[in-house]
Design a protein around this motif. Structure first.
Motif, PDB file in Angstrom:
ATOM      1  N   PHE A  52      22.247  60.248  12.329  1.00 49.83           N
ATOM      2  CA  PHE A  52      23.176  59.911  11.255  1.00 49.83           C
ATOM      3  C   PHE A  52      22.920  60.787  10.027  1.00 49.83           C
ATOM      4  O   PHE A  52      23.851  61.392   9.480  1.00 49.83           O
ATOM      5  CB  PHE A  52      23.054  58.428  10.891  1.00 49.83           C
ATOM      6  N   ALA A 107      25.801  57.560  16.295  1.00 50.83           N
ATOM      7  CA  ALA A 107      24.513  57.238  15.665  1.00 50.83           C
ATOM      8  C   ALA A 107      24.483  55.778  15.226  1.00 50.83           C
ATOM      9  O   ALA A 107      23.467  55.092  15.392  1.00 50.83           O
ATOM     10  CB  ALA A 107      24.269  58.162  14.476  1.00 50.83           C
ATOM     11  N   GLY A 108      25.581  55.307  14.676  1.00 52.03           N
ATOM     12  CA  GLY A 108      25.649  53.899  14.271  1.00 52.03           C
ATOM     13  C   GLY A 108      25.493  52.961  15.455  1.00 52.03           C
ATOM     14  O   GLY A 108      24.772  51.949  15.376  1.00 52.03           O
ATOM     15  N   LEU A 131      28.627  60.455  13.891  1.00 52.14           N
ATOM     16  CA  LEU A 131      28.215  59.362  12.999  1.00 52.14           C
ATOM     17  C   LEU A 131      28.436  58.007  13.672  1.00 52.14           C
ATOM     18  O   LEU A 131      27.588  57.114  13.578  1.00 52.14           O
ATOM     19  CB  LEU A 131      28.977  59.422  11.678  1.00 52.14           C
TER      20      LEU A 131
END
Length: 165
Positions: free
Chosen positions: A147, A103-104, A100
């Motif tokens: 995400f 992905a951010g 995550l």
């Protein structure tokens, strides 16, 4: 309700991933084979074929990462959970949180790079003269896909079963 939504999102993302990967790889394969054939049997060479193959590799690397999450094939440390099964759930959560976070970062930096290349009129590929921002735009899009896919897999793991059943 959640499983139905997750299943629909999963199917949509899988369709996008599989077909875009198929089309991209087939394009690179056809261009590369055509270039080899032309170079061997004629005096003609496709000077832009290497650039196409490089851009396809760029594209497939990132879209393939999103697809790897779906099949739970991302690289992670699995020796510790085998030695100490009590750590499996916590390390799996840590792995999902890292995905995550990645992905951010991809969304944030990819968006910044896309905007920079968009505003730079000279940012074009060397042989085909395609605007580079079109390639950088893959980063935030795939970041969102990673995400969403990571969230789905994380909830599946937490609830104990996949939503694709």
């Amino acid at each position: 309700m959640w499983k139905k939504s997750a299943r629909a999102i999963d199917k949509t993302l899988a369709f996008i991933e599989e077909w875009s990967l198929f089309i991209a790889v087939m394009t690179a394969l056809i261009v590369a084979l055509a270039n080899v054939f032309l170079r061997k049997f004629t005096p003609i060479s496709l000077y832009w074929s290497d650039e196409v193959v490089r851009k396809v590799i760029f594209f497939t690397t990132y879209v393939g990462a999103a697809a790897a999450i779906r099949s739970r094939s991302l690289i992670r440390v699995d020796a510790l959970p085998q030695l100490f099964p009590v750590l499996k759930r916590g390390l799996t959560l840590l792995s999902h949180l890292a995905a995550l976070f990645f992905a951010g970062i991809m969304v944030w930096l990819g968006w910044q790079m896309t905007l920079m290349a968009y505003h730079d009129t000279f940012a074009r590929t060397s042989t085909l003269q395609i605007a580079e921002w079109k390639f950088y735009a893959v980063l935030p899009v795939v970041g969102v896909m990673i995400f969403v896919r990571s969230l789905i897999v994380m909830v599946e793991d937490w609830q104990g079963g996949p939503a694709r059943e």
